[in-house]
Write a protein that holds these residues in place. Sequence first.
Motif, PDB file in Angstrom:
ATOM      1  N   LYS A 294      25.246  -2.139  49.787  1.00 55.39           N
ATOM      2  CA  LYS A 294      26.654  -1.751  49.845  1.00 55.39           C
ATOM      3  C   LYS A 294      26.819  -0.346  49.265  1.00 55.39           C
ATOM      4  O   LYS A 294      26.146   0.033  48.321  1.00 55.39           O
ATOM      5  CB  LYS A 294      27.508  -2.745  49.059  1.00 55.39           C
ATOM      6  N   GLY A 295      27.750   0.403  49.857  1.00 56.38           N
ATOM      7  CA  GLY A 295      28.022   1.755  49.375  1.00 56.38           C
ATOM      8  C   GLY A 295      27.230   2.817  50.093  1.00 56.38           C
ATOM      9  O   GLY A 295      27.481   4.013  49.891  1.00 56.38           O
ATOM     10  N   ALA A 296      26.263   2.418  50.933  1.00 56.93           N
ATOM     11  CA  ALA A 296      25.459   3.384  51.680  1.00 56.93           C
ATOM     12  C   ALA A 296      26.097   3.594  53.043  1.00 56.93           C
ATOM     13  O   ALA A 296      25.876   2.822  53.975  1.00 56.93           O
ATOM     14  CB  ALA A 296      24.026   2.897  51.818  1.00 56.93           C
ATOM     15  N   GLU A 297      26.892   4.623  53.174  1.00 58.29           N
ATOM     16  CA  GLU A 297      27.581   4.888  54.433  1.00 58.29           C
ATOM     17  C   GLU A 297      26.640   5.565  55.421  1.00 58.29           C
ATOM     18  O   GLU A 297      26.002   6.572  55.113  1.00 58.29           O
ATOM     19  CB  GLU A 297      28.787   5.794  54.200  1.00 58.29           C
ATOM     20  N   VAL A 298      26.553   5.012  56.628  1.00 56.73           N
ATOM     21  CA  VAL A 298      25.702   5.583  57.664  1.00 56.73           C
ATOM     22  C   VAL A 298      26.461   6.717  58.352  1.00 56.73           C
ATOM     23  O   VAL A 298      27.513   6.504  58.952  1.00 56.73           O
ATOM     24  CB  VAL A 298      25.300   4.520  58.709  1.00 56.73           C
TER      25      VAL A 298
END
Length: 419
Positions: A294-298
Amino acid sequence: MPVEEHDPFEDQFASALRQAGGTFESHRLDLAARGETRGRKIRRRRAAIAGGVTGVALVGLGGALVLPGIQTDGGRRHSVAGSPSAPPTPAASPTRPSAMSADDVVRTLERLLPKGKFSGEEGRGTGEQLPPYARVVYDDGKGKAAVAVMVDRVRPGGSQALETTACPDKVFVPYDACTSGRLADGSTLMILQGYEYPDRRVDTKLWSAELVTPKGQHISVQEWNAPAEKGAPVSRSRPPLSPDQLKMLAGAAAWRSVADAIPADPRVPTAEPSRSQGVPGGSVSATLATLLPKGAEVVKKGVADPGFGYVVIDDGKGASMVQVNVQADMSGLANQLFGSGSRTLPDGTRVATHQGPGDKGGRGVVMWTVDTMRPDGRRVVISAFNSGTQHTPATREAPALTPKQMETIATSERWFSRD
């Protein structure tokens, strides 16, 4: 290893695949991080024809494979005479033109170029171990420039033919312009205006044309704005041939005759190899995106491919590229890949972790890799960088994923699930 700005294993290899057939496939897939296929093949073709390089070094996390090199005779390069692995040159048949010498191929290139002066000729004929090529230093009065052509054959309609003429992903190969399309005769053509060095530490431009005919004749043309691809000062602002001239040179009928004169190699399979590795019926890039914490924006995702994929993520601290290879039946390389320092999980999965430089350009890029192999030989390799590409400066101190998070992703059963 990642795709890098130099070319230690670049597509001296693509042409050598024709000679070695399927033997190379498992070794090629042994790369820790495959890189984007099309972009890597473009730079491989560059190395194969730029200076007549024929040696092949395939470097993964373990081992190397080297093919015979070349010798120089009076300044004109040619394949090693009498090499035991070189196929014999059969007599011409009604359906195949007579064999062409290195001089014949070089003269063809000089004849097709606009009026100018030539020097530094190198070449290889059609009856030698590797495909024919010609390279000259061409001077049209505006500065000396290296120009090279390599001719080969690929399987018509096969994956190699399609990848050869597709514009590369800019995540792996930076360029100013690229066009790809179909010609009136059914051939496909790509024109790429790029650079010798992805990081542009030297402003040497590399423009190329890749043409594949409906019969599988492959003509690869490259030109530089310097008299040599590396180690020579830039001699002009741009390569001598315009994109339209590149198209005309690649499409010349003479090169198709050269391709037809290449002896058939019985070691090359006539059918497209089956895909024995990868995510069943899926895309590595899409699967990777679902496994991120979570929190890793692609912010960017690779194309659909069951064997390789990547995403560029941003957790608010800078862009970070993550790429994954998924391979089947790699148990034969287990002892090379998982030596001292590796671990074995309770389910028998072997794990090796590596950390080191992610480039050789002094840009502060680091690469972290977690290599995993199931007991049945299924392998998943994940690499993360502290940059959004492999050819731009670091955007953060460390990759966005920790080694533990990378191991969790690599050991997920989702890679081999059909759901």
